[in-house]
Design an enzyme around this catalytic site. Sequence first.
Site, PDB file in Angstrom:
ATOM      1  N   CYS A 250       0.860  -1.184   0.000  1.00 29.70           N
ATOM      2  CA  CYS A 250       0.000   0.000   0.000  1.00 29.70           C
ATOM      3  C   CYS A 250       0.894   1.231   0.000  1.00 29.70           C
ATOM      4  O   CYS A 250       1.727   1.401  -0.886  1.00 29.70           O
ATOM      5  CB  CYS A 250      -0.969  -0.020   1.177  1.00 29.70           C
ATOM      6  SG  CYS A 250      -0.186  -0.075   2.804  1.00 29.70           S
ATOM      7  N   ARG A 255      -2.429  -0.626   5.361  1.00 28.25           N
ATOM      8  CA  ARG A 255      -3.585  -1.151   4.630  1.00 28.25           C
ATOM      9  C   ARG A 255      -3.273  -2.504   3.992  1.00 28.25           C
ATOM     10  O   ARG A 255      -4.140  -3.389   3.919  1.00 28.25           O
ATOM     11  CB  ARG A 255      -4.024  -0.153   3.552  1.00 28.25           C
ATOM     12  CG  ARG A 255      -4.826   1.021   4.083  1.00 28.25           C
ATOM     13  CD  ARG A 255      -5.147   2.015   2.980  1.00 28.25           C
ATOM     14  NE  ARG A 255      -3.987   2.751   2.547  1.00 28.25           N
ATOM     15  CZ  ARG A 255      -3.975   3.600   1.525  1.00 28.25           C
ATOM     16  NH1 ARG A 255      -5.064   3.780   0.796  1.00 28.25           N
ATOM     17  NH2 ARG A 255      -2.875   4.267   1.208  1.00 28.25           N
TER      18      ARG A 255
END
Length: 296
Positions: A250, A255
Amino acid sequence: MTAHDTDALVTADWVEDHLDEFQSDDPDYRLLEVNNPTVTDDSEYTPYEDGHVPGAIFFHWEEDLSDPVTRDILDKEAFEQLNAEAGITEDSTVVLYGGGRVPNWFALFAYWQYKYYGHEDVRVIDGGKPYWVENDYPLTTDEPEFSAVEYDARGPFESIRAYKSDVEQAIESGVPLVDVRSPEEFTGEVIAPEGLQETAQRGGHIPGAQNVPTTTVLNDDDGTFKDPEELRELYEDVGIDENQSVVTYCRVGERSSIEWYVLHELLGFDDVENYDGSWTEWGNLIRAPIETGDAE
């Protein structure tokens, strides 16, 4: 019970049933709220000091779980010290939850870090803190103090972590790369979500990567994880199945930890690595290849 056949994901009901254990000084059970409030002002986030699950300790993603000098996760000694001081042993059942721009954003980064250092029994509350608050589960402002203990990490286990050299090899060999950022970040329209400090000099994505945004693995109505069949279909639609090795990334690795968790823990993929250097590292590298626009 959740729809997923794993102890790695627990329901809010399960946690409520074990609140006495989480509030005990006995280290068998420990509950951790993990957040970075400086980047969650625009989310539906109840700050820890305004209310948290009874018995929960607070870890700040940036201040507690990262090293600002090396710009890395904690080293083994620091990770052991953090847990020991919090009353956690390597044999504790550790349950994580949090908020963020999506539920459990930073909690799942902590989950991945616990697994990297070999903690065997670590779990996540499905739906995270937003689900807990919105469904009127009990909250408290009392901050627990547990007796310090010893913590001996079994890891690190490098098989779940990718470095720059691993990504270069993945590009060359065709190993699937899953970019979990927003479509706007993936195409290069924006470099990072608004308000986030760590960023890159260039927009785009790593060559060959497929975009499966983090928001697509969660149910829109309550932030819990989608059923296994729905999750599997998301990856099959971009040509990825459990027979392949996969690298997730990410912006700075948080994430992508969510989709590392989905692939490895919920769907049972054997070989999944999280590239926590992610776009902040790759997008700043001189002469590193990138692509812009939609995936081919």
